[in-house]
Design an enzyme around this catalytic site. Structure first.
Site, short mmCIF file in Angstrom:
data_model
loop_
_atom_site.label_atom_id
_atom_site.label_comp_id
_atom_site.label_asym_id
_atom_site.label_seq_id
_atom_site.Cartn_x
_atom_site.Cartn_y
_atom_site.Cartn_z
N ARG A 222 -23.11 -29.05 -22.96
CA ARG A 222 -23.07 -28.87 -21.51
C ARG A 222 -23.79 -27.57 -21.21
NH1 ARG A 222 -16.83 -29.30 -19.98
NH2 ARG A 222 -17.59 -28.87 -17.87
N HIS A 223 -24.17 -27.38 -19.97
CA HIS A 223 -24.74 -26.11 -19.51
C HIS A 223 -23.74 -24.98 -19.76
CE1 HIS A 223 -21.83 -26.60 -16.31
NE2 HIS A 223 -22.22 -27.86 -16.28
N ASN A 229 -17.68 -23.86 -12.10
CA ASN A 229 -16.67 -23.97 -13.17
C ASN A 229 -15.63 -22.87 -13.02
OD1 ASN A 229 -19.18 -24.88 -15.64
ND2 ASN A 229 -17.74 -26.24 -14.58
N ARG A 273 -27.93 -25.31 -13.22
CA ARG A 273 -27.15 -24.78 -14.33
C ARG A 273 -27.66 -25.22 -15.71
NH1 ARG A 273 -24.28 -28.35 -11.12
NH2 ARG A 273 -22.89 -29.93 -12.02
N GLU A 293 -25.27 -34.70 -13.35
CA GLU A 293 -23.84 -34.97 -13.51
C GLU A 293 -23.42 -36.16 -12.64
OE1 GLU A 293 -21.61 -35.33 -15.18
OE2 GLU A 293 -20.11 -33.74 -15.24
N HIS A 359 -24.16 -32.37 -18.78
CA HIS A 359 -22.93 -32.08 -18.04
C HIS A 359 -21.79 -32.85 -18.70
CE1 HIS A 359 -25.36 -30.53 -14.64
NE2 HIS A 359 -26.23 -31.40 -15.11
O1 F6P Z 1 -15.93 -29.98 -13.78
C1 F6P Z 1 -17.22 -30.07 -14.24
C2 F6P Z 1 -17.77 -31.49 -14.09
O2 F6P Z 1 -19.03 -31.52 -14.70
C3 F6P Z 1 -17.87 -31.98 -12.64
O3 F6P Z 1 -19.05 -31.63 -11.98
C4 F6P Z 1 -17.72 -33.47 -12.82
O4 F6P Z 1 -17.35 -34.13 -11.63
C5 F6P Z 1 -16.65 -33.53 -13.88
O5 F6P Z 1 -16.91 -32.44 -14.73
C6 F6P Z 1 -16.64 -34.79 -14.68
O6 F6P Z 1 -15.48 -34.85 -15.46
P1 F6P Z 1 -14.27 -35.82 -15.04
O7 F6P Z 1 -14.88 -37.19 -15.10
O8 F6P Z 1 -13.24 -35.58 -16.10
O9 F6P Z 1 -13.79 -35.48 -13.66
#
Ligand code: F6P
Length: 417
Positions: A222-223, A229, A273, A293, A359
């Site tokens: 990931r970044h 975050n 990012r 993402e 991501h």
């Molecule tokens: O929190 C960081 C992130 O990359 C968000 O931008 C994204 O919506 C999420 O993680 C994805 O993870 P999850 O599917 O567990 O919500």
């Protein structure tokens, strides 16, 4: 032309002499199709024989003039085919019949049996006559088989060559009149198609013509930690936090340590990012929209707690089915997988190492593919920040090494919902 109807179940029938890479091809294809959401399973005749007979059949067993051997092999082939039919009838979408299927009569019998069930049949013939490739294949994959347990390796190689010769004597290549087929010659130097029609068959051809048999690593990360975050917000296009910027430096050192002067590709998403994380590497970067993402739609820019308060139904629906749940005006994990198809095809095609800076959701989807995990696990795979996951695909399976790099992210990770 026989065409595959939308939703029609398919049987892919492998064809080719032993040690040509049929099982490798079948497994890779099964992994790809399952990941795309088509339940796929490989039915391997050799495994069935070893289960039923305990393995250790030397070449005489495969000699066509050995009546007893022939009778047993035919019965086993029939048994595997019937298991395949039962599975496909019940819940599968694509079944791959992995055996030599080297005579026209045998293939005709398989086709007839499958067509009475309403399944579409496509042959996949794997041809390769380069003795070095065959030899490497025998040594890498056959010598460890229970067939040759306790046998001197050179004696085992001699025996396997004789087994190949028994099949070669009766081998009939797939002919145009046999219907839909794909022939892959010399690991993709030439790909011949006959009567390939329909979406799924075309995807299969596309995948197999790009598939390489190379061992090189894919680095997934990931970044570095982003400003979002730190605040516990999802989505957005924020820059890196001070910790995130330090991770970018650490990542660059790590790659130098791991690969030295070996050239490698760097792929990022189009979001800031990931691009900022790649900057210290000082290498050309390919930006992929497909690596962006998961699109959180109306929930973008909120924390999980805010989403639960504002849209409790949406929050619950995602908890219940995180794989299939699609954010209003956004995406689901299944959507993300569909758009990552192109990335996977490119990763399969490249022979150099690739560093993918992505991501959380996107890395989960790519990881699920390489590790051949059930799709339902995809949205829950742990992909922590500031960790490099090195994946090395092998003939069967994929090796994984995780390296957590300092600094640790400031704000312990937002919980994965
Ligand atoms: O929190 C960081 C992130 O990359 C968000 O931008 C994204 O919506 C999420 O993680 C994805 O993870 P999850 O599917 O567990 O919500």
């Amino acid at each position: 032309m026989a065409s595959v109807r939308k939703g029609q179940k398919m049987v892919l029938v492998m064809v080719g002499l032993p040690a040509r890479g049929k099982s490798f091809t079948a497994r890779r294809l099964a992994r790809y199709l399952s990941w795309l959401g088509y339940p796929t399973r490989v039915f391997n005749l050799g495994e069935q024989r070893r289960t039923e007979l305990g393995g250790r059949q030397t070449h005489e067993f495969f000699d066509p003039s050995n009546e007893e051997g022939r009778r047993i092999r035919q019965a086993l082939a029939q048994q595997v085919l019937e298991e395949l039919v039962l599975w496909l009838r019940a819940n599968g979408r694509v079944a791959i019949y992995d055996a030599t299927n080297h005579t026209r009569a045998r293939r005709q019998a398989i086709r007839e049996r499958c067509e009475t069930e309403g399944f579409a049949v496509q042959f996949i013939e794997v041809e390769n006559d380069d003795p070095r490739v065959i030899d490497a294949n025998v040594r890498e994959t056959k010598l460890s088989s229970p067939d040759y347990a306790d046998m001197d390796p050179e004696a085992a190689v001699r025996d396997f060559r004789l087994r190949i010769a028994h099949y070669a004597a009766g081998y009939e290549k797939v002919a145009d009149a046999e219907g839909s087929y794909l022939r892959i010659v010399d690991r993709g130097r030439q790909v011949v198609m006959n009567q390939i029609d329909g979406y799924l068959p075309s995807r299969i051809v596309f995948f197999l013509s790009n598939l390489q048999i190379t061992t090189r690593s894919i680095f997934l990360t990931r970044h570095g930690e982003s400003e979002y975050n730190v605040e516990g917000l999802i989505g957005g296009d924020s820059g890196l936090s001070p910790q995130g910027r330090r991770y970018a430096q650490e990542l660059s050192h790590h790659m130098r340590e791991r690969l030295g002067e070996t050239p490698f590709e760097v792929w990022t998403s189009t979001l800031r990012r990931t691009r900022d994380t790649a900057a210290p590497l000082g290498r050309p970067v390919a930006e992929w929209r497909s690596l962006d993402e998961i699109e959180a739609g109306i929930c973008d820019g909120f924390s999980y707690a805010q989403i639960r308060d504002k849209w409790p139904h949406e929050f619950d629906a995602r908890q219940r089915d995180k794989l299939g749940y699609r954010y209003p005006r956004g995406e689901s994990y299944q959507d993300v997988i569909q758009r990552l198809d192109r990335v996977i095809i490119e990763l399969e095609r490249y022979r150099t190492p690739v560093l993918v800076i992505g991501h959380q959701a996107v890395c989960r989807a790519l990881y699920t593919y390489f590790m051949d995990l059930p799709l339902t696990e995809c949205p829950h795979v742990p992909i922590p920040l500031h960790t490099v996951i090195e994946l090395t695909p092998r003939a069967y399976g994929c090796e994984e090494t995780r390296t957590a790099l300092e600094p640790r992210p400031t704000n312990a990770e937002a919980p994965s919902h």
